[in-house]
Design a protein around this motif. Structure first.
Motif, PDB file in Angstrom:
ATOM      1  N   PHE A   1       0.828  -1.130  -0.132  1.00 19.38           N
ATOM      2  CA  PHE A   1      -0.046   0.132   0.087  1.00 19.38           C
ATOM      3  C   PHE A   1       0.813   1.237  -0.004  1.00 19.38           C
ATOM      4  O   PHE A   1       0.746   2.055  -0.744  1.00 19.38           O
ATOM      5  CB  PHE A   1      -0.842   0.024   1.063  1.00 19.38           C
ATOM      6  CG  PHE A   1      -2.342  -0.921   1.001  1.00 19.38           C
ATOM      7  CD1 PHE A   1      -3.197  -0.358   0.064  1.00 19.38           C
ATOM      8  CD2 PHE A   1      -2.479  -2.023   1.632  1.00 19.38           C
ATOM      9  CE1 PHE A   1      -4.216  -0.980  -0.234  1.00 19.38           C
ATOM     10  CE2 PHE A   1      -3.598  -2.455   1.561  1.00 19.38           C
ATOM     11  CZ  PHE A   1      -4.710  -2.124   0.621  1.00 19.38           C
TER      12      PHE A   1
ATOM     13  N   LEU B   1      -4.896   4.781  -1.532  1.00 14.84           N
ATOM     14  CA  LEU B   1      -5.979   3.652  -0.924  1.00 14.84           C
ATOM     15  C   LEU B   1      -5.727   3.339   0.661  1.00 14.84           C
ATOM     16  O   LEU B   1      -6.676   2.897   1.118  1.00 14.84           O
ATOM     17  CB  LEU B   1      -5.967   2.417  -1.823  1.00 14.84           C
ATOM     18  CG  LEU B   1      -6.786   2.272  -3.054  1.00 14.84           C
ATOM     19  CD1 LEU B   1      -6.432   1.044  -3.675  1.00 14.84           C
ATOM     20  CD2 LEU B   1      -8.314   2.479  -2.675  1.00 14.84           C
ATOM     21  N   PHE B   2      -4.692   3.434   0.933  1.00 15.85           N
ATOM     22  CA  PHE B   2      -4.093   3.145   2.485  1.00 15.85           C
ATOM     23  C   PHE B   2      -4.896   3.740   3.192  1.00 15.85           C
ATOM     24  O   PHE B   2      -5.489   3.092   4.395  1.00 15.85           O
ATOM     25  CB  PHE B   2      -2.649   3.429   2.526  1.00 15.85           C
ATOM     26  CG  PHE B   2      -2.342   3.001   4.063  1.00 15.85           C
ATOM     27  CD1 PHE B   2      -1.992   1.654   4.519  1.00 15.85           C
ATOM     28  CD2 PHE B   2      -2.127   3.972   5.179  1.00 15.85           C
ATOM     29  CE1 PHE B   2      -1.677   1.526   5.583  1.00 15.85           C
ATOM     30  CE2 PHE B   2      -1.586   3.622   6.172  1.00 15.85           C
ATOM     31  CZ  PHE B   2      -1.487   2.356   6.643  1.00 15.85           C
TER      32      PHE B   2
ATOM     33  N   ILE C   1      -8.378   2.206   3.862  1.00 13.42           N
ATOM     34  CA  ILE C   1      -8.410   0.743   4.199  1.00 13.42           C
ATOM     35  C   ILE C   1      -7.749   0.547   5.778  1.00 13.42           C
ATOM     36  O   ILE C   1      -8.275  -0.423   6.613  1.00 13.42           O
ATOM     37  CB  ILE C   1      -7.475  -0.085   3.315  1.00 13.42           C
ATOM     38  CG1 ILE C   1      -8.085  -0.424   2.045  1.00 13.42           C
ATOM     39  CG2 ILE C   1      -6.871  -1.117   3.715  1.00 13.42           C
ATOM     40  CD1 ILE C   1      -7.570  -0.845   1.090  1.00 13.42           C
ATOM     41  N   ASP C   2      -6.835   1.467   6.043  1.00 17.85           N
ATOM     42  CA  ASP C   2      -6.179   1.441   7.324  1.00 17.85           C
ATOM     43  C   ASP C   2      -7.187   1.843   8.471  1.00 17.85           C
ATOM     44  O   ASP C   2      -7.634   1.256   9.407  1.00 17.85           O
ATOM     45  CB  ASP C   2      -5.083   2.402   7.515  1.00 17.85           C
ATOM     46  CG  ASP C   2      -4.560   2.434   8.891  1.00 17.85           C
ATOM     47  OD1 ASP C   2      -4.393   1.627   9.414  1.00 17.85           O
ATOM     48  OD2 ASP C   2      -4.404   3.624   9.443  1.00 17.85           O
TER      49      ASP C   2
ATOM     50  N   TYR D   1     -10.710   1.834   8.094  1.00 25.74           N
ATOM     51  CA  TYR D   1     -12.011   0.865   8.065  1.00 25.74           C
ATOM     52  C   TYR D   1     -11.581  -0.683   8.515  1.00 25.74           C
ATOM     53  O   TYR D   1     -12.445  -1.457   8.478  1.00 25.74           O
ATOM     54  CB  TYR D   1     -12.824   1.077   7.068  1.00 25.74           C
ATOM     55  CG  TYR D   1     -13.488   2.440   7.263  1.00 25.74           C
ATOM     56  CD1 TYR D   1     -14.323   3.016   8.122  1.00 25.74           C
ATOM     57  CD2 TYR D   1     -12.957   3.443   6.159  1.00 25.74           C
ATOM     58  CE1 TYR D   1     -14.905   4.136   7.975  1.00 25.74           C
ATOM     59  CE2 TYR D   1     -13.545   4.730   6.014  1.00 25.74           C
ATOM     60  CZ  TYR D   1     -14.629   5.205   7.138  1.00 25.74           C
ATOM     61  OH  TYR D   1     -14.938   6.429   7.093  1.00 25.74           O
ATOM     62  N   LEU D   2     -10.439  -1.092   8.343  1.00 24.55           N
ATOM     63  CA  LEU D   2     -10.043  -2.387   8.271  1.00 24.55           C
ATOM     64  C   LEU D   2      -8.860  -2.628   9.147  1.00 24.55           C
ATOM     65  O   LEU D   2      -9.004  -3.461  10.142  1.00 24.55           O
ATOM     66  CB  LEU D   2      -9.928  -3.051   6.915  1.00 24.55           C
ATOM     67  CG  LEU D   2      -9.405  -4.545   6.836  1.00 24.55           C
ATOM     68  CD1 LEU D   2     -10.564  -5.305   7.085  1.00 24.55           C
ATOM     69  CD2 LEU D   2      -9.023  -5.084   5.357  1.00 24.55           C
ATOM     70  N   LEU D   3      -7.750  -2.032   8.699  1.00 24.24           N
ATOM     71  CA  LEU D   3      -6.341  -2.780   9.630  1.00 24.24           C
ATOM     72  C   LEU D   3      -6.296  -2.235  11.105  1.00 24.24           C
ATOM     73  O   LEU D   3      -6.178  -2.780  11.902  1.00 24.24           O
ATOM     74  CB  LEU D   3      -5.191  -1.894   8.847  1.00 24.24           C
ATOM     75  CG  LEU D   3      -4.896  -2.359   7.424  1.00 24.24           C
ATOM     76  CD1 LEU D   3      -3.788  -1.837   7.059  1.00 24.24           C
ATOM     77  CD2 LEU D   3      -5.032  -3.892   7.475  1.00 24.24           C
TER      78      LEU D   3
ATOM     79  N   SER E   1      -0.599  -1.652   9.454  1.00 27.42           N
ATOM     80  CA  SER E   1      -0.880  -0.282   9.801  1.00 27.42           C
ATOM     81  C   SER E   1       0.270   0.453   9.869  1.00 27.42           C
ATOM     82  O   SER E   1       0.488   1.582   9.261  1.00 27.42           O
ATOM     83  CB  SER E   1      -1.792  -0.173  10.799  1.00 27.42           C
ATOM     84  OG  SER E   1      -2.239   1.191  11.329  1.00 27.42           O
TER      85      SER E   1
END
Length: 413
Positions: free
Chosen positions: A21, A28-29, A32-33, A35-37, A202
């Protein structure tokens, strides 16, 4: 597949995903960080932290009650503190030697890093010692004041031991509470690989390669010192003093080191550490219950190594020559600081600020090492918790020998 393999695979995948990423899809990071990581890592951390205070409270009570008389408490406490102090001095001496050998702060080895750091005031050591006895034990538990919780639990354990049969029901209740907490730890550990993946992906995604490359000499110095201290000091202690196989010790304790690495928190690793020390390393419950929580609060060899290397590194960058007296002051201050700043958030940086001030170096120098501190924090936490387990194994060996000796004497008399 064993939990260790799952966590290791998760860490490797996390590094690859984080770098991917950072290098190829930085835009995009962030989502994604967010909401996910980060949520993956945070859920795992919250689950572990949820049981830390009740587990420490129950286990220390059982440990102190199991030790029985104040002599046993003093004997084990004395050996534990001597071990923590001696290994801290060894760690600091090793780190200073390596820092002068490798010279990480020489011109040209340092990138231009700009970070903001506002130095926090560390509490004076005397204040910390006076605050060990809580005015309000419930408030101490609510705010997670580990030293105060440990002190309160030791006093309750001592009272239960002295009252004996009168309080048998309370001891049974505490034992059952401890069992419940251990069961919850087992449940939380099933999520460890996912938590490890989220936390490492992350961290690496935010840092990237450029920052790491510019600080490679500094990072390598600390990593080499951490590895040598773990193998020589802890491995040597297990082999020579505890008379056990160091390879078996590290193999059994490795899952805890991976949890410490991914969480960067001795307190978050505490439940897993206690479980492994007692069940896999076969250390008696009273010794485990007393030493491991205390170590997680005041034993910080890995952090001490970072202090020493960072201090010499900052001195080299600012072209300040440290005298032999300065080096002794660094060792003394960092050893005392590990107790004086127990339980303070961001403890590594507060300790470093104290050490820098003690030898007249600018606290602003912390900004030079702040960028890569997240990765180094993971590694030094793994070393910190290994030191606690080593101490428990060594002290337990002395206790078992004493018990055997008393049995023999009783038989002959």
């Amino acid at each position: 597949m064993s939990l260790t393999k799952k966590i290791l695979i998760a860490l490797v995948v996390g590094v690859v995903v984080g770098l991917g990423f950072n290098l190829f899809a930085p835009n995009l990071f962030d989502p994604i960080d967010t909401y996910l990581l980060t949520p993956l890592g945070q859920i795992f951390l919250n689950l572990i932290m949820m049981v830390v205070v009740p587990l420490v409270f129950f286990s220390i009570i059982l440990g102190a009650a199991g030790l029985g008389d104040p002599k046993a408490l003093g004997r084990i406490g004395g050996k534990t503190l001597i071990f923590f102090m001696v290994t801290s001095v060894i760690a600091l001496s090793l780190a200073i030697s390596l820092a002068y050998l490798i010279q990480p702060g020489e011109p040209g080895l340092m990138g231009n890093l700009e970070e903001d750091y506002s130095a926090q005031e560390a509490p004076p050591v005397m204040d910390t010692l006076l605050n060990i006895i809580p005015q309000n034990p419930i408030a101490a538990m609510a705010s997670g004041e580990m030293l105060q919780i440990i002190a309160f639990a030791i006093l309750i354990g001592f009272a239960l031991a002295r009252l004996g049969e009168k309080t048998k029901g309370i001891v049974k209740l505490v034992e059952q509470g401890n069992e419940i907490m251990m069961f919850l730890v087992g449940l939380a550990m099933k999520l460890a690989p996912y938590g490890a993946f989220g936390l490492i992906a992350s961290a690496i995604g935010k840092l990237g390669l450029s920052v790491i490359q510019s600080m490679i000499a500094y990072m390598l110095t600390i990593i080499i010192a951490l590895i040598l201290h773990t193998i020589i000091t802890y491995g040597g202690g297990i082999w020579l003093i505890a008379k056990r196989n160091p390879f078996e010790f590290f193999k059994a304790f490795f899952p805890v080191m991976t949890v410490a690495f991914s969480t960067s928190s001795s307190n978050a690793t505490l439940p897993t550490s206690m479980k492994v020390v007692e069940e896999d390393l076969k250390v008696s419950k009273p010794v485990t219950s007393f030493i491991v929580p205390l170590g997680a609060t005041i034993n910080m060899d890995g952090t001490a190594i970072m202090q020493a290397v960072a201090t010499v590194f900052i001195a080299q960058v600012f072209a300040v020559s440290l005298t032999f007296t300065d080096l002794l002051i660094i060792i003394l201050t960092a050893t005392l600081a590990s107790i004086g700043t127990a339980g303070v958030p961001g403890v590594g940086m507060i300790m470093l600020a104290m050490v820098l001030t003690s030898v007249g170096l600018p606290v602003e120098g912390i900004t030079l090492v702040l960028a890569v501190d997240r990765i180094l924090d993971m590694m030094r936490t793994a070393v910190n918790v290994t030191g606690d387990a080593t101490c428990a194994v060594i002290v337990d060996r002395f206790e078992q020998e004493r018990i055997e000796k008393e049995k023999l004497e009783a038989k002959h008399s």
